[in-house]
Design a protein around this motif. Structure first.
Motif, PDB file in Angstrom:
ATOM      1  N   TYR A   1      -1.721 -20.044 -41.107  1.00  0.00           N
ATOM      2  CA  TYR A   1      -2.904 -19.578 -40.354  1.00  0.00           C
ATOM      3  C   TYR A   1      -3.965 -18.508 -41.123  1.00  0.00           C
ATOM      4  O   TYR A   1      -4.811 -18.219 -40.467  1.00  0.00           O
ATOM      5  N   GLU A   2      -3.574 -18.220 -42.405  1.00  0.00           N
ATOM      6  CA  GLU A   2      -4.309 -17.226 -42.911  1.00  0.00           C
ATOM      7  C   GLU A   2      -5.764 -17.596 -43.068  1.00  0.00           C
ATOM      8  O   GLU A   2      -6.781 -16.843 -43.084  1.00  0.00           O
ATOM      9  N   SER A   3      -6.062 -19.025 -43.101  1.00  0.00           N
ATOM     10  CA  SER A   3      -7.476 -19.302 -43.519  1.00  0.00           C
ATOM     11  C   SER A   3      -8.194 -19.392 -42.001  1.00  0.00           C
ATOM     12  O   SER A   3      -9.376 -19.602 -42.146  1.00  0.00           O
ATOM     13  N   ARG A   4      -7.509 -19.178 -40.808  1.00  0.00           N
ATOM     14  CA  ARG A   4      -8.004 -19.527 -39.655  1.00  0.00           C
ATOM     15  C   ARG A   4      -8.151 -18.236 -38.910  1.00  0.00           C
ATOM     16  O   ARG A   4      -9.379 -17.864 -38.196  1.00  0.00           O
ATOM     17  N   ILE A   5      -7.181 -17.373 -39.149  1.00  0.00           N
ATOM     18  CA  ILE A   5      -7.292 -16.327 -38.090  1.00  0.00           C
ATOM     19  C   ILE A   5      -6.369 -14.944 -39.054  1.00  0.00           C
ATOM     20  O   ILE A   5      -5.834 -15.269 -39.720  1.00  0.00           O
ATOM     21  N   GLU A   6      -6.716 -13.867 -38.486  1.00  0.00           N
ATOM     22  CA  GLU A   6      -6.159 -12.576 -39.349  1.00  0.00           C
ATOM     23  C   GLU A   6      -4.996 -12.375 -38.506  1.00  0.00           C
ATOM     24  O   GLU A   6      -4.904 -12.104 -37.184  1.00  0.00           O
ATOM     25  N   ILE A   7      -3.798 -12.255 -39.157  1.00  0.00           N
ATOM     26  CA  ILE A   7      -2.488 -11.848 -38.393  1.00  0.00           C
ATOM     27  C   ILE A   7      -1.976 -10.524 -39.035  1.00  0.00           C
ATOM     28  O   ILE A   7      -1.786 -10.457 -40.323  1.00  0.00           O
ATOM     29  N   GLU A   8      -2.090  -9.475 -38.109  1.00  0.00           N
ATOM     30  CA  GLU A   8      -1.545  -7.884 -38.775  1.00  0.00           C
ATOM     31  C   GLU A   8      -0.171  -8.072 -37.854  1.00  0.00           C
ATOM     32  O   GLU A   8      -0.150  -7.876 -36.883  1.00  0.00           O
ATOM     33  N   HIS A   9       0.857  -7.439 -38.511  1.00  0.00           N
ATOM     34  CA  HIS A   9       2.179  -7.078 -38.047  1.00  0.00           C
ATOM     35  C   HIS A   9       2.374  -5.480 -38.262  1.00  0.00           C
ATOM     36  O   HIS A   9       2.505  -5.191 -39.384  1.00  0.00           O
ATOM     37  N   ILE A  10       2.845  -4.881 -37.289  1.00  0.00           N
ATOM     38  CA  ILE A  10       3.070  -3.514 -37.228  1.00  0.00           C
ATOM     39  C   ILE A  10       4.448  -3.541 -36.770  1.00  0.00           C
ATOM     40  O   ILE A  10       4.850  -3.894 -35.637  1.00  0.00           O
ATOM     41  N   ASP A  11       5.414  -2.494 -37.272  1.00  0.00           N
ATOM     42  CA  ASP A  11       6.678  -2.285 -36.754  1.00  0.00           C
ATOM     43  C   ASP A  11       7.066  -0.912 -37.201  1.00  0.00           C
ATOM     44  O   ASP A  11       8.497  -0.450 -36.996  1.00  0.00           O
TER      45      ASP A  11
ATOM     46  N   MET B   1       5.012   2.165 -36.362  1.00  0.00           N
ATOM     47  CA  MET B   1       4.172   3.259 -35.763  1.00  0.00           C
ATOM     48  C   MET B   1       4.893   3.904 -34.814  1.00  0.00           C
ATOM     49  O   MET B   1       5.832   3.158 -33.911  1.00  0.00           O
ATOM     50  N   ASP B   2       4.397   5.103 -34.518  1.00  0.00           N
ATOM     51  CA  ASP B   2       4.745   5.728 -33.175  1.00  0.00           C
ATOM     52  C   ASP B   2       3.990   5.000 -31.834  1.00  0.00           C
ATOM     53  O   ASP B   2       2.933   4.300 -32.224  1.00  0.00           O
ATOM     54  N   MET B   3       4.416   5.555 -30.782  1.00  0.00           N
ATOM     55  CA  MET B   3       3.465   4.875 -29.874  1.00  0.00           C
ATOM     56  C   MET B   3       1.913   5.492 -29.755  1.00  0.00           C
ATOM     57  O   MET B   3       1.102   4.639 -29.407  1.00  0.00           O
ATOM     58  N   ASP B   4       1.739   6.606 -30.148  1.00  0.00           N
ATOM     59  CA  ASP B   4       0.132   6.979 -30.198  1.00  0.00           C
ATOM     60  C   ASP B   4      -0.411   5.980 -31.289  1.00  0.00           C
ATOM     61  O   ASP B   4      -1.561   5.758 -30.868  1.00  0.00           O
ATOM     62  N   GLU B   5       0.125   5.821 -32.396  1.00  0.00           N
ATOM     63  CA  GLU B   5      -0.767   5.094 -33.282  1.00  0.00           C
ATOM     64  C   GLU B   5      -0.761   3.510 -32.625  1.00  0.00           C
ATOM     65  O   GLU B   5      -1.966   3.247 -32.859  1.00  0.00           O
ATOM     66  N   ILE B   6       0.254   3.208 -32.243  1.00  0.00           N
ATOM     67  CA  ILE B   6       0.190   1.694 -31.439  1.00  0.00           C
ATOM     68  C   ILE B   6      -0.950   1.791 -30.569  1.00  0.00           C
ATOM     69  O   ILE B   6      -1.621   0.821 -30.644  1.00  0.00           O
TER      70      ILE B   6
ATOM     71  N   ASP C   1      10.034   3.717 -31.120  1.00  0.00           N
ATOM     72  CA  ASP C   1       9.052   3.906 -32.139  1.00  0.00           C
ATOM     73  C   ASP C   1       9.708   4.451 -33.525  1.00  0.00           C
ATOM     74  O   ASP C   1      10.872   4.471 -33.369  1.00  0.00           O
ATOM     75  N   LYS C   2       8.671   4.675 -34.482  1.00  0.00           N
ATOM     76  CA  LYS C   2       9.412   5.038 -35.762  1.00  0.00           C
ATOM     77  C   LYS C   2      10.012   6.502 -35.624  1.00  0.00           C
ATOM     78  O   LYS C   2      10.590   6.989 -36.572  1.00  0.00           O
ATOM     79  N   THR C   3       9.586   7.031 -34.619  1.00  0.00           N
ATOM     80  CA  THR C   3      10.015   8.546 -34.111  1.00  0.00           C
ATOM     81  C   THR C   3      11.511   8.651 -33.756  1.00  0.00           C
ATOM     82  O   THR C   3      12.191   9.501 -33.534  1.00  0.00           O
ATOM     83  N   GLY C   4      11.872   7.418 -33.490  1.00  0.00           N
ATOM     84  CA  GLY C   4      13.041   7.386 -32.594  1.00  0.00           C
ATOM     85  C   GLY C   4      13.030   7.556 -31.128  1.00  0.00           C
ATOM     86  O   GLY C   4      13.965   7.388 -30.422  1.00  0.00           O
ATOM     87  N   ARG C   5      12.043   7.430 -30.750  1.00  0.00           N
ATOM     88  CA  ARG C   5      11.758   7.780 -29.297  1.00  0.00           C
ATOM     89  C   ARG C   5      11.868   6.497 -28.450  1.00  0.00           C
ATOM     90  O   ARG C   5      11.623   5.431 -28.815  1.00  0.00           O
ATOM     91  N   PHE C   6      12.860   6.473 -27.476  1.00  0.00           N
ATOM     92  CA  PHE C   6      13.306   5.413 -26.665  1.00  0.00           C
ATOM     93  C   PHE C   6      12.458   4.808 -25.733  1.00  0.00           C
ATOM     94  O   PHE C   6      12.229   5.968 -24.796  1.00  0.00           O
ATOM     95  N   PHE C   7      12.041   3.579 -25.363  1.00  0.00           N
ATOM     96  CA  PHE C   7      11.415   3.249 -24.061  1.00  0.00           C
ATOM     97  C   PHE C   7      12.066   2.139 -23.512  1.00  0.00           C
ATOM     98  O   PHE C   7      12.898   1.295 -24.121  1.00  0.00           O
ATOM     99  N   THR C   8      12.049   2.187 -22.319  1.00  0.00           N
ATOM    100  CA  THR C   8      12.586   0.953 -21.280  1.00  0.00           C
ATOM    101  C   THR C   8      11.615  -0.318 -21.818  1.00  0.00           C
ATOM    102  O   THR C   8      10.539  -0.155 -22.387  1.00  0.00           O
ATOM    103  N   TYR C   9      12.081  -1.446 -21.681  1.00  0.00           N
ATOM    104  CA  TYR C   9      11.404  -2.630 -21.805  1.00  0.00           C
ATOM    105  C   TYR C   9      10.015  -2.789 -21.118  1.00  0.00           C
ATOM    106  O   TYR C   9       9.255  -3.444 -21.362  1.00  0.00           O
ATOM    107  N   LYS C  10       9.986  -2.101 -20.051  1.00  0.00           N
ATOM    108  CA  LYS C  10       8.315  -2.365 -19.388  1.00  0.00           C
ATOM    109  C   LYS C  10       7.690  -1.054 -19.449  1.00  0.00           C
ATOM    110  O   LYS C  10       6.474  -1.055 -19.368  1.00  0.00           O
ATOM    111  N   ASP C  11       8.165   0.196 -19.762  1.00  0.00           N
ATOM    112  CA  ASP C  11       7.394   1.578 -19.925  1.00  0.00           C
ATOM    113  C   ASP C  11       6.459   1.247 -21.008  1.00  0.00           C
ATOM    114  O   ASP C  11       5.161   1.411 -20.922  1.00  0.00           O
ATOM    115  N   ASN C  12       6.994   0.929 -22.020  1.00  0.00           N
ATOM    116  CA  ASN C  12       5.973   1.008 -23.405  1.00  0.00           C
ATOM    117  C   ASN C  12       5.088  -0.221 -23.140  1.00  0.00           C
ATOM    118  O   ASN C  12       3.894  -0.055 -23.748  1.00  0.00           O
TER     119      ASN C  12
END
Length: 728
Positions: free
Chosen positions: A184-194, A196-201, A222-233
């Motif tokens: 897909y690189e010729s059609r759209i831009e794909i950016e992958h982030i894994d 970041m902390d929640m504020d950066e996201i 997130d990268k700080t180790g902060r835990f989220f529920t599946y719905k809160d984040n």
């Protein structure tokens, strides 16, 4: 009595214990995590309602803590809690649980304990190495299908932001994303982030353009180790951006994602339950195939589709939508369609019945009209017609048949042939009808009927068997044709034709008698001379008498042949064509000779008898008519000429070919020469060739035809049966 009751109670308890089944579910994650809860609900729904099946669950809670020390502590906890239990099936949910079961399989379980895994990412055979009694369901997310779906639903899409986490599952998904991204690189831009902390996201998602989309993978830390529920984040990001968010798991539905081709906990659990049912039924787990293709499906949130103005219907045929507002039609559409179908069917049936009634009334009227027409038609036909049932009783007739017996049509019904004719004769007719009914065919025969108070009449009866609508034999229908006058007329025409030829034949007889008379005159003169000279003695007298008798016998045979020709044949017989032809030539041969016509007869099979089955005298008349016709044409055309006669025998017919070289017959009249009263001869009657055709074809079952062989030769070909074919 109490001891007996106690013994029975204990026996039932042992039997119940032996028949009960225990299922253990080991969850990788914690209770309250929607993925795990959905799987538990499906399994419990499938088995808790069934008798003697018990379901237990434990949770490893590896989403929040997965250190080696913790896993070791969980092992000892499990060992202590279930040390007195033996499970019939152990269900390992997600990768951590499967890894725990594999590591401690021999210590915690019997070697025969069946293991069923579910929700396993990046499945490889090494994950179950060492466990024989195992089967399960593989969990795969389909990155490619989801990206294709996002592009199809948003045609102007130019960027996809993929939000993920640094976990075992997150890393596995990252590998799949990296594998398909080049496509897909010729059609759209794909950016992958894994990482970041929640504020950066939140900052990253807030800056996305309107032609962007988010693919939400996982984010429990997130990268700080902060835990989220599946719905809160997810809900936190959803409040920041109005960009459509797509997902890979169905537990994110109703919390902010539009939808996608989602891995479904429900579908995974349903597939696992089918495997467990087979194992509990006695099937070897190693013989139950592993479900390698994850049972994913297209799922969407109605509210998010409306909010982002996305419509999947042009792109997908089969998909599900949650949170749809109540719609009477959508809620009860199956019943509405069922009611509509039933109502339509009832209307169609009513219309069909109304149409059927109308058609039946029209058919009944048409049938009545047709029956009335047939009745009038039958009564108009002069031929007697009747029809009988299988018992031989008359069930109908026309007016001509009733008139034949001087009765009304009503009086005829119910009677049989025995009511009108002698018993012996009627029995023969009934016997032939029974044979015809058995053959289910048709038959034609000639019968002389002696009806009381009427003269005998010759009838041709054409009979045929008819069937009822159900296929059973109904009876016989018969059409009678009175041949009496026709036969008499034919015989009259034959005799008339014979009389026409008598002039020629008398001349032939006169020619044939001329020489015997001269011979007799000479004999008488010799007798007188011998007597006057005294030479007459007994020997001389015997010689004169002998010679005179020879000449008289010759003349007598000529008269006999002439008389036989005039006498009609009464029935068919088997005779020789060669003999018949010789007798014909005895009568007309001298006329041909004196006309200076060369007559040749060729028998193609010299040793053959050339048999003919038919009427001998009539056959002779045909030969005389055809030969005389050729003679007259040759005499009229020029002096002399040639007549050739060839006789041959084929398999079923004797063949006589008579040809002359008196010139061809014009094409415009050759088709009419067998018609009655058609003649080109000034003094002809036009009956000769007509009678020849009638005798050969109608009376003897043969054929006669004429053709121009060349510009000067005409050829008549006569085919007559050479044996009785059993039709008489």
């Amino acid at each position: 009595m109490k001891k007996i009751f106690l013994l029975c109670f204990l026996s039932l308890g042992v039997l119940f214990a032996q028949n009960s089944k225990d299922i253990l579910i080991i969850h990788s994650y914690h209770k309250g995590y929607k993925w795990s809860d959905d799987i538990s609900k499906v399994i419990e729904k499938n088995f808790l309602d069934k008798e003697n099946i018990f379901v237990s669950s434990v949770y490893m809670d590896t989403k929040r803590v997965d250190s080696p020390e913790y896993l070791n502590t969980f092992y000892h906890y499990y060992q202590e809690r279930f040390k007195h239990y033996t499970f019939d099936v152990v269900i390992a949910v997600d990768n951590s649980a499967l890894a725990f079961v594999k590591e401690h399989y021999e210590e915690l379980f019997s070697k025969k304990t069946p293991i069923v895994f579910v929700g396993i990412n990046n499945f490889e055979p090494s994950l179950i190495e060492g466990i024989k009694n195992i089967s399960g369901v593989v969990e795969n997310v389909d990155i490619e299908k989801n990206i294709d779906l996002m592009i199809s639903l948003q045609p102007n899409l130019d960027k996809i932001l993929i939000i993920n986490e640094k976990t075992i599952t997150g890393d596995a998904v990252r590998k799949e994303i990296d594998a398909v991204s080049p496509k897909y690189e010729s059609r759209i831009e794909i950016e992958h982030i894994d990482s970041m902390d929640m504020d950066e996201i939140a900052s990253k998602t807030a800056g996305l353009s309107k032609n962007s989309a988010i693919l939400w993978v996982l984010l429990f830390k997130d990268k700080t180790g902060r835990f989220f529920t599946y719905k809160d984040n997810l809900q936190q990001i959803r409040k920041i951006t109005n960009t459509p968010i797509y997902g890979l798991w169905d537990f994110y539905l109703d919390y902010g994602i539009v939808g996608g081709f989602l891995t479904s906990a429900t579908a995974q659990a349903e597939a696992a339950c089918k495997i467990v049912e087979q194992i509990l039924a006695g099937k070897d787990p190693s013989h139950v195939p592993i479900v390698q293709k994850s049972p994913n499906r297209y799922l969407f949130d109605y509210n998010e589709l409306i909010n982002h103005q996305i419509d999947p219907s042009p792109v997908l045929k089969n998909y599900e939508v949650i949170n749809k507002p109540f719609s009477f039609y959508e809620e009860y559409k199956h019943y509405i369609w069922l009611f509509t179908a039933i109502f339509s069917a009832i209307v169609m049936i009513i219309l069909f019945l109304m149409q059927n009634v109308r058609i039946r009334k029209q058919s009944e009227m048409a049938l009545k009209n047709q029956l009335e027409f047939i009745k009038v038609l039958l009564d108009t036909i002069p031929n007697p017609i009747y029809f009988t049932n299988v018992e031989g009783k008359y069930i109908g007739s026309n007016m001509a048949f009733a008139k034949l017996y001087d009765q009304s049509k009503e009086e005829i019904i119910g009677k049989s042939v025995f009511d009108f004719f002698p018993k012996e004769w009627a029995s023969e007719r009934r016997k032939s009808d029974v044979e015809l009914l058995a053959k289910k065919g048709s038959d034609t025969l000639e019968l002389m009927l002696h009806i009381p108070k009427k003269r005998a009449c010759l009838f041709t009866l054409s009979k045929a068997v008819y069937s009822n609508i159900d296929g059973s034999v109904g009876g016989i229908v018969c059409i009678m044709d009175d041949m009496t006058e026709r036969v008499q007329q034919q015989q009259f025409l034959i005799q008339q034709s014979k009389l026409t030829e008598m002039g020629e034949m008398i001349a032939g007889v006169a020619h044939q008698w001329n020489e015997p008379l001269v011979e007799l005159s000479a004999i008488m003169q010799d007798m007188e001379f011998c007597f006057n000279n005294g030479e007459m003695d007994r020997v001389k007298m015997k010689e004169f008498v002998r010679d005179a008798i020879i000449q008289i016998q010759y003349m007598s045979q000529t008269l006999k042949d002439f008389r036989n020709f005039l006498k009609p044949s009464t029935k068919k017989t088997l005779f020789c064509a060669k003999k018949a032809l010789n007798e014909v030539l005895e009568i007309i041969g001298r006329q041909i000779f004196y006309a200076h016509i060369d007559l040749s007869v060729i028998y193609l099979k010299e040793d053959d008898s050339f048999p003919v089955y038919g009427f001998e005298n009539e056959f002779k008349q045909v030969l005389i008519n055809v030969i005389n016709n050729a003679k007259i044409k040759l005499v009229k055309a020029h002096k002399g000429g040639k007549i050739s006669i060839e006789v041959d025998r084929e398999m079923f017919y004797t063949k006589i070919v008579i040809s002359d070289d008196g010139g061809f017959i014009p094409e415009k009249i050759i088709g009419f020469i067998f018609d009655p009263y058609f003649t080109t001869n000034k003094n002809g009657t036009g009956l000769g060739l007509y009678m020849a055709k009638m005798i050969i074809e109608d009376k003897m079952g043969g054929s006669i035809r004429v053709q121009n062989r060349d510009v000067s030769t005409v050829e008549f070909t006569i085919l007559v049966p050479n044996a009785n074919k059993g039709n008489e």
